[in-house]
Design a protein around this motif. Structure first.
Motif, PDB file in Angstrom:
ATOM      1  N   GLU A 122       0.840  -1.214   0.000  1.00  0.00           N
ATOM      2  CA  GLU A 122       0.000   0.000   0.000  1.00  0.00           C
ATOM      3  C   GLU A 122       0.867   1.252   0.000  1.00  0.00           C
ATOM      4  O   GLU A 122       0.612   2.210  -0.756  1.00  0.00           O
ATOM      5  CB  GLU A 122      -0.909  -0.007   1.223  1.00  0.00           C
ATOM      6  CG  GLU A 122      -1.832   1.188   1.343  1.00  0.00           C
ATOM      7  CD  GLU A 122      -3.139   1.016   0.573  1.00  0.00           C
ATOM      8  OE1 GLU A 122      -3.346   1.786  -0.388  1.00  0.00           O
ATOM      9  OE2 GLU A 122      -3.932   0.142   0.937  1.00  0.00           O
ATOM     10  N   VAL A 125       2.446   2.238  -3.502  1.00  0.00           N
ATOM     11  CA  VAL A 125       1.612   2.608  -4.647  1.00  0.00           C
ATOM     12  C   VAL A 125       1.803   4.087  -4.996  1.00  0.00           C
ATOM     13  O   VAL A 125       1.758   4.952  -4.119  1.00  0.00           O
ATOM     14  CB  VAL A 125       0.132   2.315  -4.361  1.00  0.00           C
ATOM     15  CG1 VAL A 125      -0.761   2.871  -5.472  1.00  0.00           C
ATOM     16  CG2 VAL A 125      -0.104   0.820  -4.209  1.00  0.00           C
ATOM     17  N   THR A 126       2.037   4.350  -6.279  1.00  0.00           N
ATOM     18  CA  THR A 126       2.115   5.725  -6.781  1.00  0.00           C
ATOM     19  C   THR A 126       1.237   5.833  -8.023  1.00  0.00           C
ATOM     20  O   THR A 126       0.639   4.848  -8.469  1.00  0.00           O
ATOM     21  CB  THR A 126       3.565   6.110  -7.157  1.00  0.00           C
ATOM     22  OG1 THR A 126       3.931   5.416  -8.362  1.00  0.00           O
ATOM     23  CG2 THR A 126       4.544   5.774  -6.044  1.00  0.00           C
ATOM     24  N   GLU A 127       1.224   7.031  -8.607  1.00  0.00           N
ATOM     25  CA  GLU A 127       0.434   7.215  -9.830  1.00  0.00           C
ATOM     26  C   GLU A 127       1.026   6.436 -10.994  1.00  0.00           C
ATOM     27  O   GLU A 127       0.360   6.237 -12.019  1.00  0.00           O
ATOM     28  CB  GLU A 127       0.335   8.704 -10.194  1.00  0.00           C
ATOM     29  CG  GLU A 127       1.632   9.359 -10.637  1.00  0.00           C
ATOM     30  CD  GLU A 127       2.539   9.765  -9.477  1.00  0.00           C
ATOM     31  OE1 GLU A 127       3.637  10.301  -9.740  1.00  0.00           O
ATOM     32  OE2 GLU A 127       2.142   9.548  -8.310  1.00  0.00           O
ATOM     33  N   THR A 129       2.187   3.231 -10.647  1.00  0.00           N
ATOM     34  CA  THR A 129       2.067   1.788 -10.399  1.00  0.00           C
ATOM     35  C   THR A 129       1.098   1.163 -11.385  1.00  0.00           C
ATOM     36  O   THR A 129      -0.079   1.525 -11.441  1.00  0.00           O
ATOM     37  CB  THR A 129       1.599   1.504  -8.958  1.00  0.00           C
ATOM     38  OG1 THR A 129       2.475   2.153  -8.033  1.00  0.00           O
ATOM     39  CG2 THR A 129       1.594   0.008  -8.692  1.00  0.00           C
ATOM     40  N   ILE A 150      -6.269  -3.878  -1.988  1.00  0.00           N
ATOM     41  CA  ILE A 150      -5.410  -2.765  -2.401  1.00  0.00           C
ATOM     42  C   ILE A 150      -5.515  -2.565  -3.912  1.00  0.00           C
ATOM     43  O   ILE A 150      -5.673  -1.441  -4.402  1.00  0.00           O
ATOM     44  CB  ILE A 150      -3.944  -3.023  -1.991  1.00  0.00           C
ATOM     45  CG1 ILE A 150      -3.812  -3.022  -0.475  1.00  0.00           C
ATOM     46  CG2 ILE A 150      -3.012  -1.976  -2.606  1.00  0.00           C
ATOM     47  CD1 ILE A 150      -2.471  -3.549   0.019  1.00  0.00           C
ATOM     48  N   GLU A 152      -7.933  -3.415  -5.936  1.00  0.00           N
ATOM     49  CA  GLU A 152      -9.257  -2.908  -6.302  1.00  0.00           C
ATOM     50  C   GLU A 152      -9.398  -1.439  -5.935  1.00  0.00           C
ATOM     51  O   GLU A 152      -9.950  -0.640  -6.708  1.00  0.00           O
ATOM     52  CB  GLU A 152     -10.334  -3.744  -5.601  1.00  0.00           C
ATOM     53  CG  GLU A 152     -11.744  -3.359  -5.999  1.00  0.00           C
ATOM     54  CD  GLU A 152     -12.791  -4.293  -5.416  1.00  0.00           C
ATOM     55  OE1 GLU A 152     -13.987  -4.025  -5.618  1.00  0.00           O
ATOM     56  OE2 GLU A 152     -12.413  -5.281  -4.750  1.00  0.00           O
ATOM     57  N   ARG A 153      -8.878  -1.072  -4.766  1.00  0.00           N
ATOM     58  CA  ARG A 153      -8.983   0.316  -4.303  1.00  0.00           C
ATOM     59  C   ARG A 153      -8.271   1.284  -5.246  1.00  0.00           C
ATOM     60  O   ARG A 153      -8.751   2.401  -5.480  1.00  0.00           O
ATOM     61  CB  ARG A 153      -8.397   0.400  -2.889  1.00  0.00           C
ATOM     62  CG  ARG A 153      -8.656   1.684  -2.173  1.00  0.00           C
ATOM     63  CD  ARG A 153      -8.597   1.516  -0.662  1.00  0.00           C
ATOM     64  NE  ARG A 153      -7.365   0.905  -0.180  1.00  0.00           N
ATOM     65  CZ  ARG A 153      -7.288  -0.297   0.389  1.00  0.00           C
ATOM     66  NH1 ARG A 153      -8.387  -1.028   0.553  1.00  0.00           N
ATOM     67  NH2 ARG A 153      -6.147  -0.782   0.814  1.00  0.00           N
ATOM     68  N   HIS A 154      -7.152   0.863  -5.795  1.00  0.00           N
ATOM     69  CA  HIS A 154      -6.359   1.744  -6.651  1.00  0.00           C
ATOM     70  C   HIS A 154      -6.507   1.439  -8.148  1.00  0.00           C
ATOM     71  O   HIS A 154      -5.876   2.107  -8.967  1.00  0.00           O
ATOM     72  CB  HIS A 154      -4.884   1.640  -6.268  1.00  0.00           C
ATOM     73  CG  HIS A 154      -4.577   2.120  -4.883  1.00  0.00           C
ATOM     74  ND1 HIS A 154      -4.444   3.456  -4.567  1.00  0.00           N
ATOM     75  CD2 HIS A 154      -4.393   1.447  -3.726  1.00  0.00           C
ATOM     76  CE1 HIS A 154      -4.170   3.580  -3.277  1.00  0.00           C
ATOM     77  NE2 HIS A 154      -4.140   2.381  -2.737  1.00  0.00           N
ATOM     78  N   ILE A 156      -5.504  -1.322  -9.725  1.00  0.00           N
ATOM     79  CA  ILE A 156      -4.237  -1.902 -10.182  1.00  0.00           C
ATOM     80  C   ILE A 156      -4.385  -3.425 -10.245  1.00  0.00           C
ATOM     81  O   ILE A 156      -4.783  -4.052  -9.259  1.00  0.00           O
ATOM     82  CB  ILE A 156      -3.093  -1.547  -9.208  1.00  0.00           C
ATOM     83  CG1 ILE A 156      -2.936  -0.030  -9.098  1.00  0.00           C
ATOM     84  CG2 ILE A 156      -1.777  -2.172  -9.675  1.00  0.00           C
ATOM     85  CD1 ILE A 156      -1.999   0.391  -7.991  1.00  0.00           C
TER      86      ILE A 156
END
Length: 417
Positions: A122, A125-127, A129, A150, A152-154, A156
């Motif tokens: 977590e 994670v960056t823009e 990733t 993680i 799903e949230r982002h 990725i």
């Protein structure tokens, strides 16, 4: 303790020679070879492995590294992207990211499982990733619930590297079928092997079609193959590479797959025996699986030592002493990725592209403390040891106690190196 005789590995399954003979006489030794009027050995293995895993789609590859490359290319990972990988794993998890011109971002592990820490993932994670690669390491499964949340949230995708976990299950479902893509290696040391080989699995038919082309020079299977002509046709939507598994490897794997469930059961039974033998000894704690692991596999049996119980020496010194005392091939885990002797990204100019900070190729500046600690404190045993007859491990506790009593000698040995 008398010296242990390690069971041979790899060992051919009962039908391996029969399958090989059939391919040798078939007139088709590779997937692009002439269609013989029936399914290829590769297609048969793919169907059987997919059924074993409960995955709708399986695409075999030449090896586990090519499986990772195909997975990342299928997910459009490329220049300027970052891919999160564990700091404790085989070097291919970084080199394959570099091979698609992305940057591997190494994260620390959960000390209880030795797999990538969801908290560390977590935080990484960056823009930029583009994917998260997790490895079900040794005999553990990463906390899939946390990692998938993680992802799903982002937004990725998660790639499960199951090279150590053929047959392991999380909440009653095989690993490799939880993430966007699952990858497998069938290299010689693996639980399921043909010397070399790999596979990618997924649930999305469009993604499966893309991965098939990516490993077949961009080709697809002909809708109506003609006997005596190649079953592959240049009906492509993406440029690919030749990562096709040979018919010989597929034939061996199809036989080895039949033997895998019984072998996994035998390993688990012997691992439980070793757990019981070690639980009464001070200074050792077998690495446990998370409660959601409903079927555990053992590529390597792993145990963490309390260094003080062995005079303060490292796991490397203990592993060498135990191997000499018992004949068991004790080893330490991989070195942290950024210290791995095979992680040499600066030796290839193609890894130093515009848009990539070269200093990031060498790993995190401050290191990864839990990954470093695991290398100093964890002992492992290859899964072939767990195929030994019942009762083969009964004298192991006495050998360990002997070493603990000779802690002074261990310190002297370590100081002399």
């Amino acid at each position: 303790m008398g010296h242990f005789t390690v069971p041979a590995w790899p060992r051919p399954a009962p039908n391996a020679l029969r399958n090989l003979q059939a391919v040798l006489e078939s007139g088709r030794w590779s997937l692009p070879g002439p269609w013989q009027g029936h399914a290829s050995a590769e297609a048969r293995f793919a169907a059987h492995f997919a059924d074993f895993l409960g995955a709708p789609h399986c695409v075999p590859t030449t090896n586990g590294s090519s499986a990772l490359v195909v997975a990342m290319e299928a997910l459009d990972v490329g220049v300027g992207d970052e891919v999160i990988v564990p700091g404790l794993t085989w070097v291919a998890n970084a080199s394959t990211v570099l091979a698609v011109n992305a940057t591997p971002v190494m994260v620390d592990i959960d000390p209880s499982t030795l797999c990538a820490s969801p908290t560390a993932i977590e935080a990484a994670v960056t823009e930029r990733t583009r994917a998260i690669v997790v490895v079900h390491l040794f005999s553990s499964v990463v906390d899939l619930d946390a990692v998938l949340a993680i992802g799903e949230r982002h937004g990725i995708p998660v790639i499960e590297d199951c090279s150590h976990a053929h047959g392991a299950s999380w909440r009653g479902r095989r690993v490799g079928t939880w993430g966007t893509v699952g990858t497998f290696s069938m290299q010689e040391k693996k639980l399921l092997t043909s010397g070399e080989g790999g596979a990618v699995v997924c649930r999305d038919p469009d993604l499966a079609d893309r991965m098939f082309q990516l490993r077949s020079d961009g080709r697809r299977l002909a809708a109506r193959p003609v006997e005596g002509e190649s079953e592959l046709v240049a009906d492509c939507s993406v440029a690919g590479t030749n990562y096709c598994m040979s018919e010989l490897c597929a034939a061996v794997l199809d036989a080895q797959l039949e033997a895998l469930p019984e072998q996994n059961l035998r390993r688990a039974e012997n691992a439980a025996t070793v757990d019981k033998l070690l639980q009464e000894l001070p200074g050792l704690a077998p690495v446990r699986a998370l409660p959601s692991v409903t079927e555990r596999t053992y590529y390597q049996y792993a145990v963490r030592i309390d260094r003080e119980a062995f005079g303060g020496v490292t796991a490397e010194t203990v592993s060498r002493a135990l191997a000499a005392e018992t004949g068991l091939p004790f080893q330490t885990p991989y070195p942290p990725m950024y210290r791995h002797p095979l992680h040499r990204p600066r030796t290839k100019r193609r890894f130093l592209l515009v848009g990539r900070d070269p200093s990031r190729l060498d790993g995190p500046a401050g290191g990864l403390p839990e990954t470093e600690r695991a290398h100093r404190e964890v002992l492992t045993l290859h899964h072939s040891v767990l195929l030994a007859p019942a009762g083969a491990f009964e004298t192991l506790p006495a050998a360990i106690e002997k070493l603990q009593q000779q802690a002074g000698s261990l310190r002297a040995v370590e100081s002399a190196r």
